[in-house]
Design a protein around this motif. Sequence first.
Motif, mmCIF file in Angstrom:
data_model
loop_
_atom_site.group_PDB
_atom_site.id
_atom_site.type_symbol
_atom_site.label_atom_id
_atom_site.label_comp_id
_atom_site.label_asym_id
_atom_site.label_seq_id
_atom_site.Cartn_x
_atom_site.Cartn_y
_atom_site.Cartn_z
ATOM 1 N N GLU A 5 0.831 -1.206 0.000
ATOM 2 C CA GLU A 5 0.000 0.000 0.000
ATOM 3 C C GLU A 5 0.867 1.259 0.000
ATOM 4 O OE1 GLU A 5 -2.534 -0.385 3.353
ATOM 5 O OE2 GLU A 5 -3.650 -2.071 2.526
ATOM 6 N N ASN A 6 1.901 1.255 0.806
ATOM 7 C CA ASN A 6 2.781 2.426 0.873
ATOM 8 C C ASN A 6 3.498 2.663 -0.462
ATOM 9 O OD1 ASN A 6 2.046 2.876 3.504
ATOM 10 N ND2 ASN A 6 3.868 1.903 4.379
ATOM 11 N N GLU A 7 3.938 1.573 -1.091
ATOM 12 C CA GLU A 7 4.603 1.700 -2.387
ATOM 13 C C GLU A 7 3.636 2.204 -3.457
ATOM 14 O OE1 GLU A 7 8.019 -1.811 -2.031
ATOM 15 O OE2 GLU A 7 6.001 -2.291 -2.752
ATOM 16 N N ARG A 9 0.929 4.046 -2.908
ATOM 17 C CA ARG A 9 0.688 5.464 -2.608
ATOM 18 C C ARG A 9 1.829 6.321 -3.140
ATOM 19 N NH1 ARG A 9 1.925 5.802 2.965
ATOM 20 N NH2 ARG A 9 4.020 6.018 2.076
ATOM 21 N N ASP A 10 3.074 5.908 -2.870
ATOM 22 C CA ASP A 10 4.238 6.673 -3.327
ATOM 23 C C ASP A 10 4.318 6.707 -4.851
ATOM 24 O OD1 ASP A 10 4.831 7.026 -0.690
ATOM 25 O OD2 ASP A 10 6.422 5.505 -0.614
ATOM 26 N N LYS A 68 1.405 13.738 0.586
ATOM 27 C CA LYS A 68 1.182 12.331 0.914
ATOM 28 C C LYS A 68 1.460 12.129 2.400
ATOM 29 C CE LYS A 68 5.845 10.598 -0.112
ATOM 30 N NZ LYS A 68 6.632 9.561 -0.796
ATOM 31 N N GLU A 69 0.771 11.150 2.983
ATOM 32 C CA GLU A 69 0.892 10.886 4.425
ATOM 33 C C GLU A 69 0.744 12.170 5.242
ATOM 34 O OE1 GLU A 69 3.173 7.268 6.013
ATOM 35 O OE2 GLU A 69 4.593 8.343 4.757
ATOM 36 N N ASP A 83 -3.599 9.413 3.228
ATOM 37 C CA ASP A 83 -2.653 8.884 2.243
ATOM 38 C C ASP A 83 -2.245 9.949 1.230
ATOM 39 O OD1 ASP A 83 -2.338 6.305 3.225
ATOM 40 O OD2 ASP A 83 -4.185 5.622 2.287
#
Length: 439
Positions: A5-7, A9-10, A68-69, A83
Amino acid sequence: MDISENEFRDFLFKNHNENFPSIIIGRREPVSWHGDSFPPIHILLQQRAEKKINETLDNLEDLTLTAKELRLTREADSTTRADLVGNSESAGLTIVELKKSKQTERQAFSELLAYSNHFCTVFPGLKESSLTSILVAPMETRTIRDAYAQELVSNNKCIISLIPKYENETAQLSVYYPDPSYYKWFENNLLDDRSIITVALAFQEIEGWIDLETGQEGMPKHSAKALNTLTSAISNMLEACGYHSMCYSTQPWGEIAAGLNQPFPNVIYVAAINPFSSFRTEISENGISGNSLEGRLAEIQAIHDQLSESEREFWVETMEGNFHNRLIRLVRNEFKKLLKNKEQEEIKFEISLPDWYGIKTSVIESVTVNHGDLYLTGLLREIHSEYMEYVYRPDVDYAIYYSDDIPKYFYRSLRKFLPIWEILSGLGVGDSDSENQDE
C-alpha cells in the motif's frame, strides 16, 4: 496487486500527482429510461447517483496531488495520516485513502470519512459535501459497498470509489458503480406510504397576519406569504437535521371555514420518512421480520441478537417511536420560535398524527382546502426534481397528461403545490419493472 500500500501510494504521488485522472478507467454513461411512462423511483435514484459519480470524475481533471501521508492530528499521534491530499478548482479539497486488501478496506472507508470531518473542524464553515473524497479499495466487502451507496444516495456526499490494479509498473483505477439492486433497496425501504409518518400542527387564526378566506378569491396573499415563510423555515430546519420530508400548509375554503367554526383552521403538515418503520422491520419472539429484503433482515437480526436481553423485545418499536417523537418536538419548537412576538402573546395550537395514506386519498384534505407552497427535503426533493426533468423533456410529451397543473417554466414547479402533489401523491407501494432499463 504485487506492491504494498505504501509503495502504491508513493507511486501515485510520484508519477500521477498532476495527471491522476489519466489512470482512471471504466467510466460509463448513467442508466437511462426509455419507457412510455415516468421511470420507477429506483431508476431515478440510480441515474442521480451515477450522474454524481461522473460529475465528480469530470471535476478531477485539474486535480493536483499536493501531499502524501498528511498528518491530521497532534504531533504526538503519528498514526493518523491521510494517504494523499490534493486540490483543484473544480473538485476543491480532495482526500484520497487507499487500501489494497479486503481486510483493510473497511478501515480505509472509516478513515476517509473521519478525515473529511477533520478538515471541516480545521476550516469552520466547510461542509463535508464541499469536499471530494476518493476511496481506492477492492470494494469486495458488502459492508463497504452498502456504506458507500448510503453516503452517495442518502447522505449526498461527494464521494467516489476506485478499484486499484497495478501490473508491470503501471497503475489503473477502475470506477466502481453500485449494483442496481441497491437502488431498489432504497426504493422499497424508504418510499412506501407505510414508512412515512405525519405531524399536523393546527393553529388559530392570527388577525391581520394569517387570516382566512372571506370570499371565493382563495387564501389572502398576506396569509399565504406568512404560511409559506413558516413552512419554508420548518423545512430548512428538517433539511439541516437530515430528514427526507415534505412540508406544506392549508386553510379551509371560506364557506367551509365559516360553517365549521374551527378554532385551529391553519394547518402545517410535515410528512417524513421513518427509517425504523415497523412495516419494514418488526420483532416477534426474538425474530426479525417485515416487508423487506432477506439480507437486510438478517443483518438487523445479527444486531438484535447482540443487544442486552431486556432491550431486545421493543428495540425497533422504541427506535420508531423515538424518531417520530423527535420529529414532533422539532416541528413544535420551530413553530413556537417562529411565532414569538413582542407582545408575548401565546399562539394556541394543537398537534395530531394523521395517517399519510389517509391524507393523500382524502377529498377533504386534498380538495376542499387552500394550499400553500410545498417544500421538500432530502431524497424527496431529489426525486421530485428528477421527475420534473422528464416532464419538461422536449422529446417526450409527458406534459400533455398534466397540462392543467404543470406550469410553463420549470422554476414554477419547485414550490407550487399541484405540480409537486401530482408526482408525490403517486408514490407508495411499488415493485416497478426495470425491463426498459438501458445500462
